[in-house]
Each structure stands twice: as C-alpha cells, then as structure tokens.
Scaffold this motif. Sequence first.
Motif, mmCIF file in Angstrom:
data_model
loop_
_atom_site.group_PDB
_atom_site.id
_atom_site.type_symbol
_atom_site.label_atom_id
_atom_site.label_comp_id
_atom_site.label_asym_id
_atom_site.label_seq_id
_atom_site.Cartn_x
_atom_site.Cartn_y
_atom_site.Cartn_z
ATOM 1 N N TYR A 153 5.859 4.587 16.908
ATOM 2 C CA TYR A 153 6.728 5.244 17.880
ATOM 3 C C TYR A 153 7.573 6.275 17.141
ATOM 4 C CZ TYR A 153 5.119 1.054 20.117
ATOM 5 O OH TYR A 153 4.303 0.069 20.599
ATOM 6 N N ARG A 154 7.503 7.527 17.605
ATOM 7 C CA ARG A 154 8.263 8.596 16.963
ATOM 8 C C ARG A 154 9.615 8.706 17.668
ATOM 9 N NH1 ARG A 154 6.795 11.813 13.351
ATOM 10 N NH2 ARG A 154 4.586 11.699 13.807
ATOM 11 N N LEU A 155 10.667 8.432 16.931
ATOM 12 C CA LEU A 155 12.015 8.501 17.481
ATOM 13 C C LEU A 155 12.596 9.904 17.359
ATOM 14 C CD1 LEU A 155 13.473 5.150 16.108
ATOM 15 C CD2 LEU A 155 12.299 5.584 18.273
ATOM 16 N N SER A 156 12.159 10.612 16.351
ATOM 17 C CA SER A 156 12.578 11.997 16.122
ATOM 18 C C SER A 156 11.497 12.630 15.241
ATOM 19 C CB SER A 156 13.948 12.037 15.438
ATOM 20 O OG SER A 156 13.861 11.593 14.101
ATOM 21 N N PRO A 157 11.579 13.929 14.999
ATOM 22 C CA PRO A 157 10.543 14.562 14.166
ATOM 23 C C PRO A 157 10.393 13.936 12.773
ATOM 24 C CG PRO A 157 11.812 16.231 15.294
ATOM 25 C CD PRO A 157 12.505 14.913 15.562
ATOM 26 N N ARG A 158 11.434 13.289 12.277
ATOM 27 C CA ARG A 158 11.364 12.727 10.928
ATOM 28 C C ARG A 158 11.490 11.205 10.900
ATOM 29 N NH1 ARG A 158 11.538 15.975 6.700
ATOM 30 N NH2 ARG A 158 12.643 14.453 5.446
ATOM 31 N N LYS A 159 11.433 10.574 12.064
ATOM 32 C CA LYS A 159 11.626 9.114 12.100
ATOM 33 C C LYS A 159 10.539 8.452 12.949
ATOM 34 C CE LYS A 159 14.325 5.549 11.231
ATOM 35 N NZ LYS A 159 14.791 5.175 9.925
ATOM 36 N N THR A 160 9.657 7.723 12.290
ATOM 37 C CA THR A 160 8.591 6.966 12.941
ATOM 38 C C THR A 160 8.809 5.495 12.640
ATOM 39 O OG1 THR A 160 7.044 8.798 12.671
ATOM 40 C CG2 THR A 160 6.087 6.634 13.065
ATOM 41 N N VAL A 161 8.708 4.671 13.664
ATOM 42 C CA VAL A 161 8.880 3.230 13.461
ATOM 43 C C VAL A 161 7.685 2.480 14.019
ATOM 44 C CG1 VAL A 161 11.405 3.309 13.455
ATOM 45 C CG2 VAL A 161 10.188 2.917 15.602
ATOM 46 N N LEU A 162 7.505 1.285 13.508
ATOM 47 C CA LEU A 162 6.473 0.367 13.971
ATOM 48 C C LEU A 162 7.178 -0.907 14.400
ATOM 49 C CD1 LEU A 162 5.476 1.872 11.144
ATOM 50 C CD2 LEU A 162 3.405 0.632 11.677
ATOM 51 N N VAL A 174 0.850 -1.190 0.000
ATOM 52 C CA VAL A 174 0.000 0.000 0.000
ATOM 53 C C VAL A 174 0.889 1.244 0.000
ATOM 54 C CG1 VAL A 174 -1.886 -1.175 1.203
ATOM 55 C CG2 VAL A 174 -0.151 0.049 2.528
ATOM 56 N N PRO A 175 0.319 2.412 -0.317
ATOM 57 C CA PRO A 175 1.114 3.649 -0.251
ATOM 58 C C PRO A 175 1.510 3.989 1.188
ATOM 59 C CG PRO A 175 -0.906 3.989 -1.512
ATOM 60 C CD PRO A 175 -1.010 2.644 -0.866
ATOM 61 N N LYS A 176 2.611 4.683 1.340
ATOM 62 C CA LYS A 176 3.092 5.114 2.653
ATOM 63 C C LYS A 176 2.017 5.944 3.370
ATOM 64 C CE LYS A 176 6.038 8.449 2.782
ATOM 65 N NZ LYS A 176 7.188 9.329 2.745
ATOM 66 N N ALA A 177 1.269 6.757 2.628
ATOM 67 C CA ALA A 177 0.226 7.599 3.212
ATOM 68 C C ALA A 177 -0.835 6.746 3.918
ATOM 69 C CB ALA A 177 -0.415 8.475 2.142
ATOM 70 N N TYR A 178 -1.120 5.566 3.389
ATOM 71 C CA TYR A 178 -2.110 4.685 4.012
ATOM 72 C C TYR A 178 -1.620 4.204 5.376
ATOM 73 C CZ TYR A 178 -5.420 0.904 4.741
ATOM 74 O OH TYR A 178 -6.374 0.082 5.273
ATOM 75 N N ILE A 179 -0.329 3.917 5.492
ATOM 76 C CA ILE A 179 0.252 3.502 6.777
ATOM 77 C C ILE A 179 0.075 4.622 7.792
ATOM 78 C CG2 ILE A 179 2.369 2.840 7.985
ATOM 79 C CD1 ILE A 179 1.203 0.653 6.125
ATOM 80 N N TYR A 180 0.340 5.864 7.372
ATOM 81 C CA TYR A 180 0.170 6.995 8.288
ATOM 82 C C TYR A 180 -1.298 7.187 8.659
ATOM 83 C CZ TYR A 180 5.065 8.193 8.017
ATOM 84 O OH TYR A 180 6.436 8.162 8.125
ATOM 85 N N GLN A 181 -2.224 6.874 7.758
ATOM 86 C CA GLN A 181 -3.654 6.917 8.103
ATOM 87 C C GLN A 181 -3.962 5.904 9.202
ATOM 88 O OE1 GLN A 181 -5.637 6.158 4.345
ATOM 89 N NE2 GLN A 181 -6.401 8.265 4.273
ATOM 90 N N LEU A 182 -3.449 4.698 9.058
ATOM 91 C CA LEU A 182 -3.666 3.660 10.075
ATOM 92 C C LEU A 182 -3.100 4.095 11.421
ATOM 93 C CD1 LEU A 182 -2.785 0.423 8.042
ATOM 94 C CD2 LEU A 182 -5.063 1.308 8.610
ATOM 95 N N ILE A 183 -1.928 4.724 11.386
ATOM 96 C CA ILE A 183 -1.297 5.203 12.619
ATOM 97 C C ILE A 183 -2.155 6.309 13.237
ATOM 98 C CG2 ILE A 183 0.685 6.457 13.546
ATOM 99 C CD1 ILE A 183 2.380 4.935 11.378
ATOM 100 N N ASN A 184 -2.564 7.282 12.435
ATOM 101 C CA ASN A 184 -3.344 8.415 12.944
ATOM 102 C C ASN A 184 -4.708 7.989 13.470
ATOM 103 O OD1 ASN A 184 -1.317 10.277 12.441
ATOM 104 N ND2 ASN A 184 -2.046 10.705 10.369
ATOM 105 N N GLN A 185 -5.275 6.922 12.913
ATOM 106 C CA GLN A 185 -6.569 6.407 13.376
ATOM 107 C C GLN A 185 -6.413 5.519 14.614
ATOM 108 O OE1 GLN A 185 -8.247 4.434 9.956
ATOM 109 N NE2 GLN A 185 -8.485 6.338 8.817
ATOM 110 N N GLY A 186 -5.172 5.263 15.010
ATOM 111 C CA GLY A 186 -4.924 4.436 16.184
ATOM 112 C C GLY A 186 -5.058 2.950 15.930
#
Length: 67
Positions: A44-53, A27-39
């Motif tokens: 886990y945000r390691l820095s302003p530009r680094k998010t990991v799962l 899927v597109p990266k944007a979809y992953i961020y949608q899943l994250i934002n919807q909970g």
Amino acid sequence: MEVSTMSKTKKTPEYITAIQAAGILGVPKAYIYQLINQGLVPAYRLSPRKTVLIRDELDSYIRSQQI
C-alpha cells in the motif's frame, strides 16, 4: 428471543515498511519490491516515498512458499 453478546473484535493490522520486511526475510530491499511489483505480496502506497505491507499478508506469502 435471546440476543448473543459475543463481541467481534477486529485486530488492527501491523504495518511494516519494505525495509522491515527485508529484514524479516533476510533479503535485500530490492527483492521485496520485486515481490510487490510481481503481485506476489500486496503493498500500500501511503505517499510517493512511503510503501507499507501488512505483516499478516507477508506471513501468508512466506507460508505459501513452503516446500
């Protein structure tokens, strides 16, 4: 009194980026961020530009979507 010597081994979590998660799901990266934002998928945000799962948590989400 007998002492159990069973070792409790903790597995180190496998961390993946949102881009890697998108590749795993196809899927597109944007979809992953949608899943994250919807909970729906913890991240886990390691820095302003680094998010990991954690890979196991992504796998749990995938299993929860079984139809």
